[in-house]
Scaffold this active site. Structure first.
Site: not given
Ligand code: XIL
Length: 358
Positions: A163, A204, A240, A269, A271
């Site tokens: 990020e 990422n 996401h 990741e 969802d």
């Molecule tokens: C999130 C976790 O899912 C949570 O439990 C934590 O409180 C915060 O981080 N992008 C990422 C992940 O790269 O590491 C993040 O994970 C979600 C967004």
């Protein structure tokens, strides 16, 4: 199919249970899926993964069983972040991360290491320390070196930098950029490679699945890193999504341009959240969101893994982060598979990706 891939597939299929126990057995939910996602994905030369909550893995037997039976790669959701590994300066705590890596080994799973350089979940001794550039650079070098060495040989892919960009494609104003300048990105990849030359090193990010200023910026970054001989191997698209917005289109075309650079790609990741409560229309849209993400990956020659950010609504980060939204995962809170799970199953079963990736 090349030999290492053949061996990897054979190894992991051998470790799979003959039949999957019903994920919803205990709760009396619908019947078991016929074939677990990891078996279906193996036919497509793809690793399918989940982020893992290590507390749930320890305490919840249904969660543990499904983590082992459905997935062929795991990502620590939190326990490899800097604040977890080194809560006090110089005192490492590897225990939780080691437990997950051992679990993965026992279940024939590969591990995505997450994450070496990020602006969040940093220890307070680091963020409050007011370190000058020389000290901060030394601290980052030491963190990357110690962490990658600790897990050397046991991590398949590392998210090295996470990020780093804003939505408009400019670099994010983080402690790293502010104090070290943009060179921290190349340094991080070089240091990670020195510590484990065999791990695949990824950049990422999120909202980069489609084309636009942010994914253009990631593209320019990795292209120039490669041109400069910096050891970057892949790009992760977090995935996401929210059904509150139109589902993205054109993702496969976007992934393809990274593929043409000779890079591996991965959905890291996935969802798909929704306003709660869920209803059948929302669940159908969610299923389509998951399907599109997987489809983009399967269309991309070197898309080597598809990872969901947790698989059950029982332990999701979404409700805490996006008020009013939730139900983002493949299984509900009682481990009943949702339409999104079925969509991934049929998408995997209906494809025969012959190309060996990764
Ligand atoms: C999130 C976790 O899912 C949570 O439990 C934590 O409180 C915060 O981080 N992008 C990422 C992940 O790269 O590491 C993040 O994970 C979600 C967004």
């Amino acid at each position: 199919m090349n030999l290492p891939r053949l061996l990897a597939t054979a190894c992991c299929l051998a470790l799979l249970p003959l039949a999957v126990a019903s994920p919803s057995h205990a709760s009396g939910g619908p019947a078991a899926p016929d074939r677990p996602l990891r078996q279906l994905a193996a036919d497509d030369h793809l690793r399918i993964g989940t982020a893992v909550d290590v507390s749930a893995l320890t305490d919840d037997t249904d969660y543990r069983r499904l983590t082992g039976s459905e997935f062929s790669t795991v990502t620590p959701e939190n326990v490899m972040k800097w604040e977890s590994l080194e809560p006090r300066q110089g005192e490492y705590d590897w225990a939780a991360a080691d437990r997950l890596v051992d679990f993965a080994h026992r279940h024939g799973q590969k591990v995505r290491g997450h994450v070496l350089v990020w602006h969040n979940q940093l220890p307070s001794w680091l963020t409050a320390g007011d370190l000058d550039a020389g000290r901060l650079r030394a601290a980052l070098h030491r963190h990357i070196t110690d962490t990658v060495r600790h897990f050397k040989g046991r991590i398949w892919q590392w998210d090295v930098v996470n990020e780093a960009f804003n939505e408009d494609g400019t670099l994010r104003d983080s402690i790293w950029l502010r104090t070290l300048g943009p060179g921290y990105i190349a340094d991080a990849f070089r240091w990670a490679h020195e510590a484990d030359p065999h791990a695949l090193l990824f950049y990422n990010d999120y909202n980069t699945e489609w084309t636009g200023p942010k994914s253009d910026a990631v593209y320019d970054l990795v292209r120039s890193l490669r041109a400069a001989g910096v050891p970057v191997d892949g790009v992760g698209f977090q995935g996401h999504l929210s059904i509150r917005y139109d589902l993205p289109t054109g993702m496969a075309d976007n992934f393809a341009r990274f593929d043409r650079l000779g890079l591996a790609t991965a959905v890291t990741e996935a969802d798909v959240r929704m306003p709660v409560p869920a209803d059948s229309g929302r669940l159908a849209t969610q299923a389509e969101g998951y399907r599109r993400l997987l489809d983009a990956c399967l269309r991309t020659r070197r898309c080597i893994s598809f990872t969901v950010w947790g698989f059950t609504d029982r332990y999701s980060w979404v409700p805490d982060t996006f008020p009013g939204e939730g139900a983002a995962n493949l299984f509900d809170e009682d481990y009943r598979p949702k339409p999104a799970y079925r969509a991934l199953q049929s998408e995997l079963a209906g494809r025969a990706r012959s190309e060996a990736a990764g």
